[in-house]
Design an enzyme around this catalytic site. Structure first.
Site, short mmCIF file in Angstrom:
data_model
loop_
_atom_site.label_atom_id
_atom_site.label_comp_id
_atom_site.label_asym_id
_atom_site.label_seq_id
_atom_site.Cartn_x
_atom_site.Cartn_y
_atom_site.Cartn_z
CD GLU A 1 99.78 91.66 68.45
OE1 GLU A 1 99.60 92.28 69.52
OE2 GLU A 1 100.44 90.60 68.37
CG HIS B 1 104.75 90.55 69.01
ND1 HIS B 1 104.82 90.90 70.36
CD2 HIS B 1 103.52 90.02 68.83
CE1 HIS B 1 103.67 90.61 70.94
NE2 HIS B 1 102.87 90.06 70.04
CG HIS C 1 102.97 85.47 71.97
ND1 HIS C 1 103.24 85.65 70.62
CD2 HIS C 1 101.91 86.25 72.25
CE1 HIS C 1 102.37 86.52 70.13
NE2 HIS C 1 101.56 86.90 71.10
CG HIS D 1 100.61 90.32 74.16
ND1 HIS D 1 100.22 91.48 73.50
CD2 HIS D 1 100.81 89.42 73.18
CE1 HIS D 1 100.18 91.26 72.20
NE2 HIS D 1 100.54 90.01 71.97
#
Length: 249
Positions: free
Chosen positions: A89, A108, A110, A176
């Site tokens: 990503e 990023h 989760h 996500h």
């Protein structure tokens, strides 16, 4: 394990490695998923890469932080030697950096509570007051949602995510996780922690049969800005100490 080149970037590699361990200690990036990046110049970033001895974010070392360009190619000779590769990503990071001149750091992660709250139809809202002033202020400005539960692995999908994010510091990714963007790594991580805290509280309130109510505007106006020395510097020292305890048992 091969040490990365570009030794002059060593303090920044340490900062990103610390950030990864903080995310893991907070439960926002369990296992091997999640990454942090930092803009170095107009076309390059430092980012957590996956190496041949990958063990997950909780065990990130400085050597896992590599210099790449916005396409994922080595940012200097030898940067991806030793079997290292950028995250799938990487476009998620690159597109934020391309489109947001106010941003230098991207997280990023989760967080399960953030994913669960969104799937339950619970938005991130300013439901608390002095309990978490920075988190409340962030939520009061709105936390948008990118509605696709996809791996953001190319510029098209990354562009959709950034469009959903707009000018806000955090966007929730449906099914996500989240993406947090800021001028510093510390702030990007702390924003993620704040959103996760609000999501966790929201789930508890709803689970207990309560109703979520936004903080009244008059109370929001009374909340002081305690300043960067407290909101960022002191909070970051706490997160580092907390992660060290978690790692050392």
């Amino acid at each position: 394990m091969n040490a990365p080149p570009s030794a002059e970037l060593a303090p920044l590699r340490t900062l990103l490695a610390d950030a990864c361990r903080v995310l893991a200690a907070r439960g926002l990036a369990d296992g091997i998923l999640g990454h942090v990046s930092l803009r170095v110049d107009v076309g390059r970033m430092l980012v957590r890469c996956r190496g041949p001895e990958e063990r997950g974010l909780a065990f990130t070392t400085d050597a896992d932080i590599r210099l790449v360009d916005l396409s994922g190619e080595p940012g200097a000779a030898g940067e991806l030697d030793g079997g290292y590769s950028p995250p799938n990503e990487l476009p998620l990071h690159a597109e934020v950096l391309r489109r947001r001149s106010d941003v230098d750091a991207v997280v990023h992660a989760h967080p399960p509570a953030v994913v669960a709250a969104d799937l339950a139809g619970i938005a991130i809202r300013p439901i608390v007051g002095a309990f978490d002033i920075p988190g409340t202020r962030l939520a009061a400005g709105g936390v948008p949602v990118y509605l696709r539960g996809v791996l953001v692995r190319d510029r098209r999908l990354a562009g959709e995510m950034v469009a959903a994010m707009g000018e806000r510091p955090v966007v929730v990714l449906r099914g996500h996780g989240l993406t947090s963007a800021a001028a510093s790594v510390e702030q990007a991580v702390l924003q993620s922690v704040g959103v996760d805290r609000l999501a966790t509280l929201s789930l508890r309130v709803v689970g207990a049969g309560g109703t979520l109510t936004d903080l009244p505007a008059a109370d929001l106006a009374e909340l002081p800005d305690l300043g960067a020395a407290f909101n960022t510097a002191t909070a970051w020292r706490h997160e580092l100490a907390r992660a060290a305890v978690d790692t050392n048992g």
